[in-house]
Enzyme design. Structure first.
Site, short mmCIF file in Angstrom:
data_model
loop_
_atom_site.label_atom_id
_atom_site.label_comp_id
_atom_site.label_asym_id
_atom_site.label_seq_id
_atom_site.Cartn_x
_atom_site.Cartn_y
_atom_site.Cartn_z
N ASP A 11 0.84 -1.19 0.00
CA ASP A 11 0.00 0.00 0.00
C ASP A 11 0.88 1.25 0.00
O ASP A 11 2.05 1.19 0.37
CB ASP A 11 -0.89 -0.03 1.25
CG ASP A 11 -1.83 1.16 1.35
OD1 ASP A 11 -2.38 1.58 0.32
OD2 ASP A 11 -2.01 1.66 2.47
N ASP A 13 -0.36 4.94 1.14
CA ASP A 13 -0.61 5.87 2.24
C ASP A 13 -0.44 5.20 3.60
O ASP A 13 -1.06 4.17 3.87
CB ASP A 13 -2.01 6.47 2.11
CG ASP A 13 -2.14 7.28 0.82
OD1 ASP A 13 -1.26 8.10 0.55
OD2 ASP A 13 -3.13 7.06 0.09
N ASP A 138 -1.97 -0.69 5.94
CA ASP A 138 -2.27 -0.16 7.27
C ASP A 138 -3.75 -0.30 7.62
O ASP A 138 -4.16 0.10 8.71
CB ASP A 138 -1.85 1.30 7.38
CG ASP A 138 -2.66 2.20 6.46
OD1 ASP A 138 -2.68 1.93 5.24
OD2 ASP A 138 -3.26 3.17 6.94
#
Length: 186
Positions: A11, A13, A138
């Site tokens: 990922d 961000d 996250d």
């Protein structure tokens, strides 16, 4: 000949791009919020701000340009270079949440991760479409219906989330993935 390398989807961000720090600074500069780390544990910034301020942040994110100048998470560049020697690395971002972010995110990746092929960058909505062995993210919602192993990358907003495996930083991520590779391909 079949490629035996494991695939790792990563990922952007809060995993390789420090979106949190940029948003925190925006809330401070624009609205004067000065939250301490304890207040932020397990929370999204928008949950702590006045609704109209959170809405303004959403407008900034939907405009897209915000994503072009984010900082890089500590050790992410070296870690991805190292991992790319033994794994097929794909950058996978749920950019469709903010469609105007695609161009700025792509430019950010070219600037900060030039060794990742543009063909290994995936802008998507649901990450369950990914054909990878591991997904480092996250947000656990991206692990639902993902066919591989979700690896939770610790962030302030997910500190209260129960998930295993969890990694706290890029050194731990490299160690975890390397151990998994060695266990599968001794």
């Amino acid at each position: 000949m079949k490629n035996n390398r494991l695939r790792v989807a990563i990922d952007m961000d809060e995993v390789i791009a420090d979106t949190f720090a940029a948003q925190r600074l925006w809330y401070l500069d624009v609205h004067g919020y000065n939250w301490n780390d304890e207040e932020l544990k397990g929370c999204h910034l928008g949950d702590l701000a006045a609704p109209e301020h959170a809405e303004a942040m959403q407008s900034v994110l939907h405009a897209g340009a915000f994503f072009a100048e984010l900082g890089v998470m500590e050790n992410a560049q070296d870690a991805l270079k190292q991992l790319s020697q033994d794994f097929d690395i794909f950058i996978t971002t749920a950019a469709m949440e903010y469609p105007a972010s695609c161009g700025p995110k792509f430019q950010w990746l070219q600037k900060n991760f030039p060794f990742i092929s543009p063909l290994n960058i995936v802008f998507c909505g649901h990450k369950n479409i990914l054909a990878a062995d591991y997904l480092v993210d996250d947000n656990v919602r991206h692990f639902h219906d993902f066919q591989g192993q979700g690896v939770l990358f610790s962030a302030r907003h997910n500190q209260k989330v129960k998930w295993s495996p969890r990694v706290s930083n890029w050194r731990e991520t490299v160690s975890y993935l390397t151990a998994q590779r060695l266990a599968k391909n001794p």
